[in-house]
Design a protein around this motif. Sequence first.
Motif, short mmCIF file in Angstrom:
data_model
loop_
_atom_site.label_atom_id
_atom_site.label_comp_id
_atom_site.label_asym_id
_atom_site.label_seq_id
_atom_site.Cartn_x
_atom_site.Cartn_y
_atom_site.Cartn_z
N ILE A 58 1.05 -1.14 0.01
CA ILE A 58 -0.02 0.09 0.00
C ILE A 58 0.91 1.15 -0.08
O ILE A 58 2.10 1.12 0.15
CB ILE A 58 -1.13 0.17 1.03
CG1 ILE A 58 -0.11 0.17 2.50
CG2 ILE A 58 -1.84 -1.23 1.29
CD1 ILE A 58 -1.20 0.29 3.85
N MET A 85 1.33 3.52 1.96
CA MET A 85 1.90 4.09 3.44
C MET A 85 3.06 3.06 3.73
O MET A 85 3.00 1.87 3.60
CB MET A 85 0.63 3.71 4.43
CG MET A 85 -0.44 4.74 4.40
SD MET A 85 -1.41 4.24 3.01
CE MET A 85 -2.50 5.84 2.97
N ASP A 140 4.40 -0.31 6.36
CA ASP A 140 3.13 -1.27 6.63
C ASP A 140 3.57 -2.99 6.43
O ASP A 140 3.01 -3.81 6.88
CB ASP A 140 1.84 -0.93 6.03
CG ASP A 140 1.31 0.13 7.08
OD1 ASP A 140 1.38 0.20 8.20
OD2 ASP A 140 0.75 1.14 6.49
N LEU A 141 4.50 -2.88 5.39
CA LEU A 141 4.66 -4.37 4.84
C LEU A 141 5.67 -5.00 5.73
O LEU A 141 5.53 -6.24 5.90
CB LEU A 141 5.33 -4.28 3.49
CG LEU A 141 4.44 -3.91 2.57
CD1 LEU A 141 5.40 -3.49 1.18
CD2 LEU A 141 3.38 -4.99 2.16
N PRO A 187 5.28 -5.27 9.55
CA PRO A 187 4.63 -6.29 10.32
C PRO A 187 3.86 -7.40 9.44
O PRO A 187 3.93 -8.54 10.01
CB PRO A 187 3.90 -5.41 10.97
CG PRO A 187 3.85 -4.13 10.42
CD PRO A 187 4.96 -4.00 9.50
N VAL A 188 3.25 -6.91 8.35
CA VAL A 188 2.64 -7.81 7.62
C VAL A 188 3.63 -9.09 7.19
O VAL A 188 3.25 -10.37 7.19
CB VAL A 188 2.02 -7.36 6.36
CG1 VAL A 188 1.42 -8.26 5.28
CG2 VAL A 188 0.95 -6.30 6.72
N THR A 202 6.36 -10.08 8.79
CA THR A 202 6.66 -10.69 9.78
C THR A 202 5.59 -11.68 10.00
O THR A 202 5.79 -12.83 10.59
CB THR A 202 6.79 -9.52 11.19
OG1 THR A 202 7.91 -8.73 10.59
CG2 THR A 202 7.03 -10.39 12.19
N GLY A 203 4.36 -11.11 9.85
CA GLY A 203 3.20 -12.29 10.23
C GLY A 203 3.26 -13.41 9.06
O GLY A 203 2.95 -14.51 9.70
N VAL A 254 5.79 2.57 11.91
CA VAL A 254 5.43 1.03 11.88
C VAL A 254 6.81 0.04 11.50
O VAL A 254 7.10 -1.04 11.72
CB VAL A 254 4.47 0.77 10.91
CG1 VAL A 254 4.69 1.11 9.46
CG2 VAL A 254 3.75 -0.47 10.99
N GLU A 262 7.86 -0.65 14.87
CA GLU A 262 7.19 -1.72 15.40
C GLU A 262 7.34 -3.15 14.66
O GLU A 262 7.17 -4.02 15.36
CB GLU A 262 5.78 -1.44 15.36
CG GLU A 262 5.36 -0.38 16.31
CD GLU A 262 3.71 0.17 16.60
OE1 GLU A 262 3.10 -1.13 16.01
OE2 GLU A 262 3.40 0.74 17.06
N GLY A 263 7.47 -3.05 13.58
CA GLY A 263 7.33 -4.32 12.78
C GLY A 263 8.79 -4.92 13.06
O GLY A 263 8.76 -6.13 13.12
N ASN A 309 10.98 -4.74 15.32
CA ASN A 309 11.09 -5.00 16.95
C ASN A 309 10.47 -6.40 17.12
O ASN A 309 10.73 -7.30 17.37
CB ASN A 309 10.55 -4.07 17.56
CG ASN A 309 10.84 -4.38 19.01
OD1 ASN A 309 11.82 -4.54 19.47
ND2 ASN A 309 9.69 -4.26 19.77
N PHE A 310 8.99 -6.46 16.46
CA PHE A 310 8.35 -7.59 16.64
C PHE A 310 8.90 -8.78 15.85
O PHE A 310 9.00 -9.77 16.48
CB PHE A 310 6.85 -7.55 15.95
CG PHE A 310 5.82 -8.45 16.53
CD1 PHE A 310 5.97 -9.15 17.69
CD2 PHE A 310 5.17 -8.86 15.34
CE1 PHE A 310 5.01 -10.13 18.03
CE2 PHE A 310 4.05 -10.11 15.64
CZ PHE A 310 3.95 -10.40 16.81
N THR A 363 11.72 -9.94 18.06
CA THR A 363 11.40 -10.74 19.29
C THR A 363 10.84 -12.15 18.92
O THR A 363 10.85 -13.05 19.80
CB THR A 363 10.26 -9.96 20.05
OG1 THR A 363 9.06 -9.98 19.26
CG2 THR A 363 10.69 -8.51 20.57
N GLN A 364 10.17 -12.30 17.63
CA GLN A 364 9.65 -13.47 17.46
C GLN A 364 10.68 -14.55 16.50
O GLN A 364 10.43 -15.38 16.07
CB GLN A 364 8.28 -13.34 16.39
CG GLN A 364 7.32 -12.95 17.04
CD GLN A 364 6.61 -14.14 17.79
OE1 GLN A 364 6.88 -15.29 17.25
NE2 GLN A 364 6.05 -13.84 18.96
#
Lengths: 334, 432
Positions: B130, B132, B135-136, B138-139, B141-142, B169, B172-173, B175-176, B179-180
């Motif tokens: 997108i 913004m 944003d990709l 964390p996505v 990461t998921g 983000v 946030e992304g 960092n997440f 951690t994972q």
Amino acid sequence: MAGGKGTAAGGKEITFLEAIRQAMFEEMERDPAVLLMGEDVGVYGGAFKTSEGLLERFGWERVIDTPISESAIIGAACGMSYLGLRPICEMQFIDFIVCAFNQITNFVAKGHYLWNAPAPMVIRGPSGGGVHGGPFHSANPEMYFVHTPGLKVIYPSTPYDAKGLLKAAVRDNNPVLFFEHKFLYRRIKGEVPAGDYTVPIGRAVIRREGQHLTILSYAAMAHSSLEAAEELAKEGVEAEVIDLRTLLPLDEETIVNSVRKTNKCLVVHEDTKTGGIAGEIAALLCEKAFSDLDGPVLRVTALDTPVPYAPTLEDYFLPNAKKVFAAAKELARY
Amino acid sequence: MRFLPEMGTAMTKQMLRELTPQQYLDLYYYMRLNRAVEDTMVKLFRQNKIVGGLYSSLGQEAISVGTCYALEKKDWIAPMIRNIGALLVKGVPPRDIFMQHMAKYDSPTKGRDGTSHFGDLENRHIVSPISMLGDLIPVMTGVAVGGRYLGQKIVTMTWIGDGGSSTGVFHEGLNFAATQKAPFVLILENNLWAYSTPVRRQVPLENLADRAKAYGIDSYIVDGNNVVAVFNAAREAVERARAGGGPILIEAKTFRRLGHAQHDPAEYVPKEMRAYWEARDPIALYEKFLTAEKLLDAAGKKEIDEKLEALLAAEREFAENSPMPPAEFAEGGVYCTGDDCHPIRPKWERPAGELTPPKSSVKPVWTVPGFGSGKGSGGAGAPIHFGDTRVVAAGAMASNGRPGKTAAKPNAKSAPKKAKAAAAGASRKARR
């Protein structure tokens, strides 16, 4: 806690909170594709204990304690959903959902329309006021999302609906926002059946039949509306009380049919007035039932201010059964 | 502005050991295809056939191509707007890219979105970007964490610019992801310009790879105009991520040769800077290398020229002949209506017995080694984990008031030894 820590404890009275916990527990038990992510949902069992016992049962690959990063939670859940997983994201308080506003409204909500990418995921969390949580722990941010095509928005009022709708949300192929009014968590008890059941998304329910006027409401205000209806009955006004349950997509049929019968409509919500769903419903009735209306569509809502902290201020700010009663009396005179 | 002296001149014979002749030629072909596709779109833009903006990756082709080429077919990507090369490596036909830009009905989004905003969940494993930025992260990461849970052994990759690395983000992304320990590779294309704002005004760091330190993950810096160096760094990162080493950040140093989009003449770019980078065109450099190493001759080049010309003419013709979407197609499609619309079934590649019925004893497929056992902690079971960062004592403060160099000594052990030689060319570990 009612219902114990095990699987379906059906056929008995449980709290609203326990209904949510059971829904998550049973859905995770049923389908290994269902996961839970959020802040303190694992070891601690959630700030309100809605996920108590889940980590022990499902392990930490499926019950993920995250950093304080709402955008990362929602983004990662979206990524997981692209693989066919069905993550549930907990916002510790629903107020914090706006930290992930961009992820939800631009990424999650638009994917199916734009590039044919379904995102089966649930975003849930405690919302609403009346518990003196102050301006950042009492929000009702549902309308930000009702205004976003691609999302579904649920806001139940009973343990039965909470459990059945949350299960339906997990099984839905779309991103579903599920608001849990925290005032109801431990105050409301209700019976849920033994075994698996779902409640369809997008259907309102008539909580009380009546012929003089229709009161439309949802969440905690559905209870206040029923309370007001009982008082109204003592004065000879029979109000039909409808619990919307789902705000997006809205059950237009049930709303319009009821107003065609009663010819009067009062909308009650705890959300603030301007831009609240009452305005949307008033417009809907103008479009679809204008000639059936015998009076104005009235609104009983919170004030157009942030949620204040002091009990005196918050009580004044919030709608309640008395305010509903007064507005309904006024409407009944038409 | 300090340029790395070896930029664009680091193609050494050492690299010859690393790739097969076919791989060398693939990298060349995809870079040429990337440029040819974008050249064609510039023509379409000038003919007013492109509906919205047109963004260029001129001079950055080595990054999109070199990084994506390091992935396996099952791996997932989420390209940004300047990563058309990655789409091509993933097998997206040029016609899809043309039709997206021209808002045609046969385009992947059927005209509902433009540019490179499209994806392919089923076959090519591409997540749509997108506008913004960040944003990709964390996505993807998921996708990485989800893929690991499903037992798929996939790696995910996305790209971000120097400008995009300033978004919340991004932090946030990443960092997440850290951690994972997500099997995720982030390519940071430092093209020196975020629209009109130079990188110095975006980030007060010499090397954006240093951002990785904040997340406790490893990073590389690579000459983004050297496709072999990019590929080698990406391949090493992908291998490490797939092996469970956690996310890796690669900073690719490069330059955005054109403006932010076609409308922008980029007059804010100093002439000397432009001249420096134009002399280091990734395709020209690589062609010189291939010729010197006798991997490509005039006949081979001519063959590729002709192949590209024929391919793009046909693809362009198909795209131009595709209709605009019918107006009423604007309606509907907001919701997935169920199994008839998308039968959603995760692809389990783990033994089902591990998962059903659920048991809390299900073994995690990854662990966090060293948690609670860092040098500074009281060993396993210690209440607080200090990692391997030495606690700064008051006396250790340097005279300038900042902590001395000994304050932070990242753990380099997690990097496989053998990989160091592979990256010894232009790719090297981030400055530490």
